[in-house]
Scaffold this motif. Structure first.
Motif, short mmCIF file in Angstrom:
data_model
loop_
_atom_site.label_atom_id
_atom_site.label_comp_id
_atom_site.label_asym_id
_atom_site.label_seq_id
_atom_site.Cartn_x
_atom_site.Cartn_y
_atom_site.Cartn_z
N ARG A 176 0.84 -1.21 0.00
CA ARG A 176 0.00 0.00 0.00
C ARG A 176 0.87 1.25 0.00
O ARG A 176 0.62 2.19 -0.75
CB ARG A 176 -0.88 0.03 1.25
N CYS A 177 1.86 1.25 0.87
CA CYS A 177 2.74 2.41 1.02
C CYS A 177 3.50 2.69 -0.28
O CYS A 177 3.53 3.83 -0.74
CB CYS A 177 3.70 2.16 2.18
N LEU A 178 4.11 1.67 -0.86
CA LEU A 178 4.88 1.87 -2.09
C LEU A 178 3.98 2.29 -3.24
O LEU A 178 4.38 3.11 -4.08
CB LEU A 178 5.66 0.60 -2.44
N ALA A 179 2.77 1.74 -3.31
CA ALA A 179 1.85 2.08 -4.39
C ALA A 179 1.37 3.53 -4.27
O ALA A 179 1.14 4.20 -5.27
CB ALA A 179 0.66 1.13 -4.40
N ALA A 180 1.24 4.01 -3.04
CA ALA A 180 0.76 5.37 -2.82
C ALA A 180 1.86 6.42 -2.97
O ALA A 180 1.57 7.60 -3.17
CB ALA A 180 0.12 5.48 -1.43
N ALA A 181 3.10 6.01 -2.88
CA ALA A 181 4.22 6.95 -2.92
C ALA A 181 4.43 7.50 -4.32
O ALA A 181 4.20 6.80 -5.31
CB ALA A 181 5.50 6.26 -2.44
N GLU A 182 4.87 8.73 -4.39
CA GLU A 182 5.14 9.36 -5.68
C GLU A 182 6.52 9.03 -6.22
O GLU A 182 6.83 9.35 -7.36
CB GLU A 182 4.99 10.88 -5.55
N GLU A 183 7.35 8.42 -5.38
CA GLU A 183 8.70 8.07 -5.79
C GLU A 183 9.10 6.78 -5.09
O GLU A 183 8.47 6.39 -4.10
CB GLU A 183 9.67 9.19 -5.42
N PRO A 184 10.12 6.11 -5.58
CA PRO A 184 10.60 4.90 -4.90
C PRO A 184 11.09 5.25 -3.48
O PRO A 184 11.64 6.33 -3.25
CB PRO A 184 11.76 4.43 -5.77
N LEU A 185 10.86 4.34 -2.53
CA LEU A 185 11.19 4.59 -1.13
C LEU A 185 12.22 3.61 -0.59
O LEU A 185 12.28 2.46 -1.04
CB LEU A 185 9.92 4.47 -0.27
N THR A 186 12.98 4.06 0.39
CA THR A 186 13.86 3.16 1.14
C THR A 186 13.02 2.46 2.21
O THR A 186 11.92 2.94 2.55
CB THR A 186 14.99 3.95 1.84
N PRO A 187 13.50 1.37 2.77
CA PRO A 187 12.75 0.73 3.86
C PRO A 187 12.50 1.68 5.03
O PRO A 187 11.41 1.67 5.62
CB PRO A 187 13.64 -0.44 4.26
N ASP A 188 13.46 2.52 5.36
CA ASP A 188 13.25 3.48 6.46
C ASP A 188 12.17 4.50 6.11
O ASP A 188 11.40 4.92 6.98
CB ASP A 188 14.55 4.19 6.82
#
Length: 141
Positions: A26-38
């Protein structure tokens, strides 16, 4: 992609649907950019509900990556960044060499070179490295 789709994707990949795997997707799909685990952890602490601990988030990302549901992006000198693998075409990214910000680029990626006979591409990454607007402005100040 909605939660039933996430659950189905996890089951189709042969996994057990867990709260952590769903939260990370959910978090990665909602993000506007690629994210680190932190960054995933930071985003999850800002949403209501149970927040998995750091180790659980890393394990969820590892599982999702190993089963092709998220992709790890090559980064230089920074923690790996992840984005969901969706039904969209591969795309290029821009990564700031100073702050590490990574953005998806909307323009289509350039055509792939012809591979030698018998070779099969499994993964292609195009990451453009440079300075983002904020870091560049700071450099000129």
């Amino acid at each position: 992609m909605n939660d039933p789709d996430f659950s189905r994707c996890i089951r189709d990949a042969g996994g057990r649907v867990t709260a952590a795997r769903l939260a990370v997707l959910r978090c990665l799909a909602a993000a506007e950019e690629p994210l680190t685990p932190d960054e995933v952890l930071e985003h999850l602490t800002q949403t209501p509900g149970h927040v998995p601990d750091r180790v659980t988030i890393y394990r969820a990302i590892d599982w999702l990556s190993a089963h092709g549901l998220v992709r790890r992006l090559a980064t230089v000198g920074r923690a790996a960044r992840y984005e969901p693998v969706e039904d969209r075409e591969a795309h290029a990214h821009f990564q700031c060499r100073r702050c590490g910000q990574t953005r998806c680029l909307p323009a289509p990626s350039p055509p792939l070179p012809t591979l030698p006979p018998g070779y099969v591409a499994e993964r292609v990454e195009l990451v453009i490295h440079g300075l983002c607007a904020a870091c560049r402005a700071g450099e000129n100040a």
